[in-house]
Design a protein around this motif. Structure first.
Motif, PDB file in Angstrom:
ATOM      1  N   GLN A  60      25.410 139.368 -30.631  1.00 12.91           N
ATOM      2  CA  GLN A  60      25.433 137.943 -30.963  1.00 12.91           C
ATOM      3  C   GLN A  60      25.053 137.101 -29.745  1.00 12.91           C
ATOM      4  OE1 GLN A  60      29.204 136.602 -32.520  1.00 12.91           O
ATOM      5  NE2 GLN A  60      28.748 134.445 -32.166  1.00 12.91           N
ATOM      6  N   GLY A  61      25.578 137.449 -28.583  1.00  7.85           N
ATOM      7  CA  GLY A  61      25.272 136.694 -27.380  1.00  7.85           C
ATOM      8  C   GLY A  61      23.814 136.768 -27.002  1.00  7.85           C
ATOM      9  N   LEU A  62      23.229 137.974 -27.014  1.00  3.28           N
ATOM     10  CA  LEU A  62      21.833 138.140 -26.630  1.00  3.28           C
ATOM     11  C   LEU A  62      20.901 137.432 -27.612  1.00  3.28           C
ATOM     12  CD1 LEU A  62      19.866 139.393 -24.656  1.00  3.28           C
ATOM     13  CD2 LEU A  62      19.895 141.490 -26.019  1.00  3.28           C
ATOM     14  N   SER A  63      21.271 137.410 -28.866  1.00  2.00           N
ATOM     15  CA  SER A  63      20.466 136.717 -29.868  1.00  2.00           C
ATOM     16  C   SER A  63      20.324 135.239 -29.522  1.00  2.00           C
ATOM     17  CB  SER A  63      21.098 136.889 -31.256  1.00  2.00           C
ATOM     18  OG  SER A  63      20.415 136.110 -32.211  1.00  2.00           O
ATOM     19  N   ASN A  64      21.423 134.616 -29.087  1.00  3.48           N
ATOM     20  CA  ASN A  64      21.369 133.193 -28.734  1.00  3.48           C
ATOM     21  C   ASN A  64      20.682 132.955 -27.391  1.00  3.48           C
ATOM     22  OD1 ASN A  64      22.799 131.752 -30.935  1.00  3.48           O
ATOM     23  ND2 ASN A  64      24.506 133.079 -30.362  1.00  3.48           N
ATOM     24  N   VAL A  65      20.727 133.933 -26.514  1.00  8.31           N
ATOM     25  CA  VAL A  65      20.051 133.791 -25.226  1.00  8.31           C
ATOM     26  C   VAL A  65      18.540 133.667 -25.413  1.00  8.31           C
ATOM     27  CG1 VAL A  65      19.486 135.043 -23.089  1.00  8.31           C
ATOM     28  CG2 VAL A  65      21.854 134.896 -23.854  1.00  8.31           C
ATOM     29  N   GLY A  68      26.699 128.633 -25.146  1.00  9.42           N
ATOM     30  CA  GLY A  68      27.747 129.171 -26.009  1.00  9.42           C
ATOM     31  C   GLY A  68      27.513 130.599 -26.456  1.00  9.42           C
ATOM     32  N   ALA A  69      26.465 131.236 -25.920  1.00  5.89           N
ATOM     33  CA  ALA A  69      26.052 132.548 -26.416  1.00  5.89           C
ATOM     34  C   ALA A  69      27.168 133.583 -26.378  1.00  5.89           C
ATOM     35  CB  ALA A  69      24.845 133.051 -25.615  1.00  5.89           C
ATOM     36  N   TYR A  70      27.892 133.666 -25.271  1.00  9.01           N
ATOM     37  CA  TYR A  70      28.879 134.736 -25.109  1.00  9.01           C
ATOM     38  C   TYR A  70      30.316 134.236 -25.234  1.00  9.01           C
ATOM     39  CZ  TYR A  70      25.101 137.803 -23.695  1.00  9.01           C
ATOM     40  OH  TYR A  70      23.957 138.567 -23.690  1.00  9.01           O
ATOM     41  N   ILE A  71      30.492 132.953 -25.624  1.00  9.53           N
ATOM     42  CA  ILE A  71      31.852 132.452 -25.805  1.00  9.53           C
ATOM     43  C   ILE A  71      32.474 133.044 -27.071  1.00  9.53           C
ATOM     44  CG2 ILE A  71      33.242 130.389 -26.285  1.00  9.53           C
ATOM     45  CD1 ILE A  71      31.401 128.829 -24.459  1.00  9.53           C
ATOM     46  N   GLY A  72      31.716 133.031 -28.167  1.00  9.04           N
ATOM     47  CA  GLY A  72      32.239 133.534 -29.441  1.00  9.04           C
ATOM     48  C   GLY A  72      32.679 134.980 -29.388  1.00  9.04           C
ATOM     49  N   PRO A  73      31.825 135.911 -28.966  1.00  8.96           N
ATOM     50  CA  PRO A  73      32.224 137.331 -28.961  1.00  8.96           C
ATOM     51  C   PRO A  73      33.115 137.727 -27.788  1.00  8.96           C
ATOM     52  CG  PRO A  73      29.951 137.091 -28.229  1.00  8.96           C
ATOM     53  CD  PRO A  73      30.393 135.736 -28.661  1.00  8.96           C
ATOM     54  N   SER A  74      33.427 136.795 -26.885  1.00  2.00           N
ATOM     55  CA  SER A  74      34.229 137.157 -25.713  1.00  2.00           C
ATOM     56  C   SER A  74      35.677 137.455 -26.107  1.00  2.00           C
ATOM     57  CB  SER A  74      34.211 136.013 -24.688  1.00  2.00           C
ATOM     58  OG  SER A  74      35.112 136.285 -23.626  1.00  2.00           O
ATOM     59  N   MET A  88      18.669 123.837 -27.245  1.00  2.00           N
ATOM     60  CA  MET A  88      18.373 125.218 -26.856  1.00  2.00           C
ATOM     61  C   MET A  88      19.320 125.696 -25.758  1.00  2.00           C
ATOM     62  SD  MET A  88      14.338 124.365 -26.644  1.00  2.00           S
ATOM     63  CE  MET A  88      13.744 123.108 -27.806  1.00  2.00           C
ATOM     64  N   LEU A  89      19.507 124.831 -24.747  1.00  2.00           N
ATOM     65  CA  LEU A  89      20.414 125.208 -23.663  1.00  2.00           C
ATOM     66  C   LEU A  89      21.857 125.274 -24.140  1.00  2.00           C
ATOM     67  CD1 LEU A  89      18.900 123.161 -20.690  1.00  2.00           C
ATOM     68  CD2 LEU A  89      18.580 125.581 -21.250  1.00  2.00           C
ATOM     69  N   ASP A 124      27.979 124.708 -30.940  1.00  2.00           N
ATOM     70  CA  ASP A 124      28.946 125.121 -31.961  1.00  2.00           C
ATOM     71  C   ASP A 124      28.377 126.155 -32.927  1.00  2.00           C
ATOM     72  OD1 ASP A 124      30.726 123.336 -30.827  1.00  2.00           O
ATOM     73  OD2 ASP A 124      31.477 122.664 -32.770  1.00  2.00           O
ATOM     74  N   ALA A 125      27.061 126.113 -33.119  1.00  2.00           N
ATOM     75  CA  ALA A 125      26.450 127.076 -34.038  1.00  2.00           C
ATOM     76  C   ALA A 125      26.535 128.500 -33.509  1.00  2.00           C
ATOM     77  CB  ALA A 125      24.992 126.702 -34.284  1.00  2.00           C
ATOM     78  N   THR A 126      26.769 128.648 -32.209  1.00  2.00           N
ATOM     79  CA  THR A 126      26.825 129.988 -31.628  1.00  2.00           C
ATOM     80  C   THR A 126      28.144 130.710 -31.920  1.00  2.00           C
ATOM     81  OG1 THR A 126      27.700 129.152 -29.521  1.00  2.00           O
ATOM     82  CG2 THR A 126      25.314 129.248 -29.753  1.00  2.00           C
ATOM     83  N   VAL A 127      29.142 129.979 -32.403  1.00  2.00           N
ATOM     84  CA  VAL A 127      30.453 130.607 -32.669  1.00  2.00           C
ATOM     85  C   VAL A 127      30.808 130.492 -34.156  1.00  2.00           C
ATOM     86  CG1 VAL A 127      31.323 130.267 -30.328  1.00  2.00           C
ATOM     87  CG2 VAL A 127      31.661 128.458 -32.024  1.00  2.00           C
ATOM     88  N   LEU A 128      29.801 130.404 -35.013  1.00  2.00           N
ATOM     89  CA  LEU A 128      30.067 130.275 -36.453  1.00  2.00           C
ATOM     90  C   LEU A 128      30.979 131.376 -36.996  1.00  2.00           C
ATOM     91  CD1 LEU A 128      26.780 129.106 -38.248  1.00  2.00           C
ATOM     92  CD2 LEU A 128      28.976 127.932 -38.121  1.00  2.00           C
TER      93      LEU A 128
END
Length: 618
Positions: free
Chosen positions: A436-441, A314-320, A308-309, A189-193
């Motif tokens: 944003q996605g790459l940062s979480n990856v 969720g890395a690319y769900i938010g900006p998609s 971590m996983l 959830d933190a990945t889509v803040l």
């Protein structure tokens, strides 16, 4: 499914055991009533013992299992007339036995009744391997005698510790998968803040409550998860908690506002707490002290990678532009459903007291004797009484220096870890201008760092064997000091945390390659995993009986602390900046580095003065 099949296998094993020992019990009975000089008890004693035996039940219904015993017993009838003794009493007994046409359950009851003329233990219950006949103690309720059901020898294949290595590893990995799945819920959830905050009309700090309350729920739920596993078994609790977890995750995905979302996430966290408390017990169910040296890391290294996983998932769900940010919850729901299906069909029960309870139930059905009981059944401890102990005893550990030290250490580690969930955008995204996605990856680097901890397992394993051999040479048995577990922290993990934080903080500049903080993140993962394994295994071995309460206290404090710090993480990074934020966190971790070294040197003295820890010293 596996629990049902497992119960059937235990029933078949109990039936086979009774079939093997029924003839032995018959001979004991004949011997005790044949005038061979063994039965010398006075009549008054025999009359008193008869009171403790169950009444003969010639018309009691028989199960299918007793029908097979009938054929086996009848095969012995033809041989009874060939048995001759020195006295006429033996011949008479043989004649009576050969003319007996009763059912096996009735024959067992008859033998038990005749046996009471010799002693208070029924013949079959006295002859079955692994069955201990004894009188009830005062606190164990009414009834004068019970047959305490145990394993059929040290190599009983039904005992989880005697399963094949492959089966135990498979079960451990399934438990690890459960823990990793609920752990992923804390990070995804933190990945889509930004997207969730905008959709719900709140700031990112307020939306971070979503993650914070999930962590607090995991801590609070740990107070009540343990007693359920001790009452219903590990497998039922894993399945039940996963189902409830899925319900709250679905509710969170449908939440119309931040208030509803926060409440449902808290409840989901409470349901997700089961692996925190039960997984250590599950590993101990299958592995002895030496095997836990590699068995627990096998569980922990995979399970601890959940947050971590989750961030990577969720890395690319938010900006998609194609899917909503709410798909973080739907992904978790789908993953949880797959894991639940897996454990329903493939995961066996490992809780030995419950397995012995199943065996005792089968023996009662086979013999018709209600005195066959497992230790788990003799004293009726209700779920309420277990909950009362579980929710009060952990706070007794406030007086234990070892528990306080390890709780403080893990709390700081978890605070750093979960502030990374909201801090990675400041460390990588804003500094290096990546997406944003790459940062979480980049959390993959931390996960790889945790896997490096595997190199410590063979080193500590050899140290443990060496210490066990030393104890055995002294005549102290194959045992070892709990402090041997501290090597997981002492072999670089303790110092890795402050080094990685300082390294990351002071090389996080656009003019320096992004690979520098990435390597620092990997080193942090190595340090965190070593501390986690060290703390858990040391507490388990140092407190043994009280380890569940100790670990509950540790889980409660560290998750509540981590949840609280997650909320202040964003203002912390914004106001202090990345270098000073990580410098402060690194300085705090520096203060904790000596803990494993101090405990390794003087831990035995602390345990010796403790009311709850073991006091052995090799």
């Amino acid at each position: 499914m596996q629990s049902y099949l497992q119960s059937r296998r235990i029933g078949l094993a109990a039936k086979a055991q009774v079939e093997r020992d029924l003839e032995k019990a018959r001979l004991i009975t004949l011997h005790s009533t044949g005038g061979g000089g063994v039965d010398d008890e006075p009549a008054s004693t025999r009359d008193h013992d008869d009171v403790s035996e169950p009444p003969l039940r010639p018309h009691s219904p028989r199960s299918e299992k007793s029908l097979d015993l009938d054929r086996m017993s009848n095969q012995n009838d033809g041989n009874d007339e060939e048995e001759e003794g020195d006295g006429g009493t033996t011949n008479s007994s043989s004649s009576d036995t050969s003319s007996d046409t009763s059912t096996p359950a009735e024959r067992v009851q008859t033998m038990a009744t005749v046996r009471t003329q010799y002693t208070s233990r029924a013949a079959l219950g006295h002859s079955l391997t692994g069955i201990h006949a004894r009188d009830r103690r005062t606190h164990e309720g009414k009834g004068s005698q019970v047959f305490v059901v145990g394993w059929e020898g040290a190599s009983d294949p039904q005992d989880p510790r005697n399963w094949s290595v492959a089966r135990r590893i498979g079960c451990t990995l399934q438990i690890s998968l459960i823990a990793g799945t609920v752990g992923a819920g804390s990070g995804i959830d933190a990945t889509v803040l930004p997207q969730a905050a905008a959709a719900l009309g709140v700031s990112e700090v307020v939306e971070s409550l979503d993650t914070a309350l999930y962590l607090v729920g995991m801590g609070v739920g740990s107070l009540i998860a343990g007693p359920f596993s001790e009452t219903f078994g590990r497998n039922y609790v894993y399945c039940g908690s996963m189902f409830i977890f899925m319900v709250w995750i679905m509710a969170s995905g449908l939440a119309p506002n931040i208030g509803a979302q926060a409440v449902f996430r808290f409840l989901a966290g409470c349901s997700a707490s089961t692996p925190l408390v039960c997984s250590g017990g599950s590993v101990a169910d299958m592995f002895d002290g030496l095997e836990k040296t590699w068995g627990f890391p096998l569980y922990a290294i995979s399970a601890f990678g959940g947050p971590m996983l989750g961030a990577v998932m969720g890395a690319y769900i938010g900006p998609s532009p194609l899917i909503s940010w709410r798909w973080t919850e739907w992904v978790m729901l789908i993953l949880s459903g797959l894991v639940m299906t897996l454990i329903i069909f493939f995961m066996p029960e490992t809780y030995a007291p419950l397995l012995l309870q199943w065996k005792a139930r089968h023996l009662r059905e086979i013999t018709g004797d209600d005195r066959f009981r497992s230790e788990h059944e003799i004293v009726e401890a209700t779920l309420f009484t277990r909950l009362k102990v579980s929710m009060t005893r952990p706070f007794v550990m406030l007086t234990e220096p070892i528990i306080i030290a390890m709780t403080l250490y893990l709390s700081v580690v978890y605070i750093v870890l979960f502030t990374f969930l909201v801090g990675f955008p400041y460390i990588f995204e804003h500094t290096y201008g990546i997406s944003q996605g790459l940062s979480n990856v980049i959390f993959v680097a931390m996960f790889i760092g945790t896997e490096i901890t595997f190199v410590l397992v063979p080193i500590v394993y050899r140290m443990t064997i060496k210490e066990m051999n030393l104890a055995e040479s002294r005549g102290e048995g194959r045992q070892f000091n709990p402090e041997i577990r501290l090597w997981y922290a002492m072999l670089g993990s303790a110092v890795s945390i402050p080094i990685s934080l300082f390294w990351m903080g002071w090389t996080d500049f656009a003019s320096i390659s992004i690979w520098s903080p990435i390597f620092a993140v990997a080193l942090f993962g190595y340090g965190v995993m070593g501390i986690f394994i060290c703390a858990y295994m040391y507490i388990i071995d140092a407190y043994e009986t009280y380890s569940a309460s100790a670990l509950t206290f540790v889980a409660l404090v560290r998750y509540v602390a981590a949840g609280g710090m997650t909320v202040v993480g964003i203002p912390f990074y914004e106001n202090m900046g990345v270098p000073y934020t990580l410098t402060i966190l690194g300085s705090l971790s520096c203060l904790l580095v000596p803990i494993p070294y101090v405990l390794y040197r003087w831990g035995w003295m602390i345990r010796k003065r403790s009311k709850y820890a073991v006091s052995r010293e090799i």
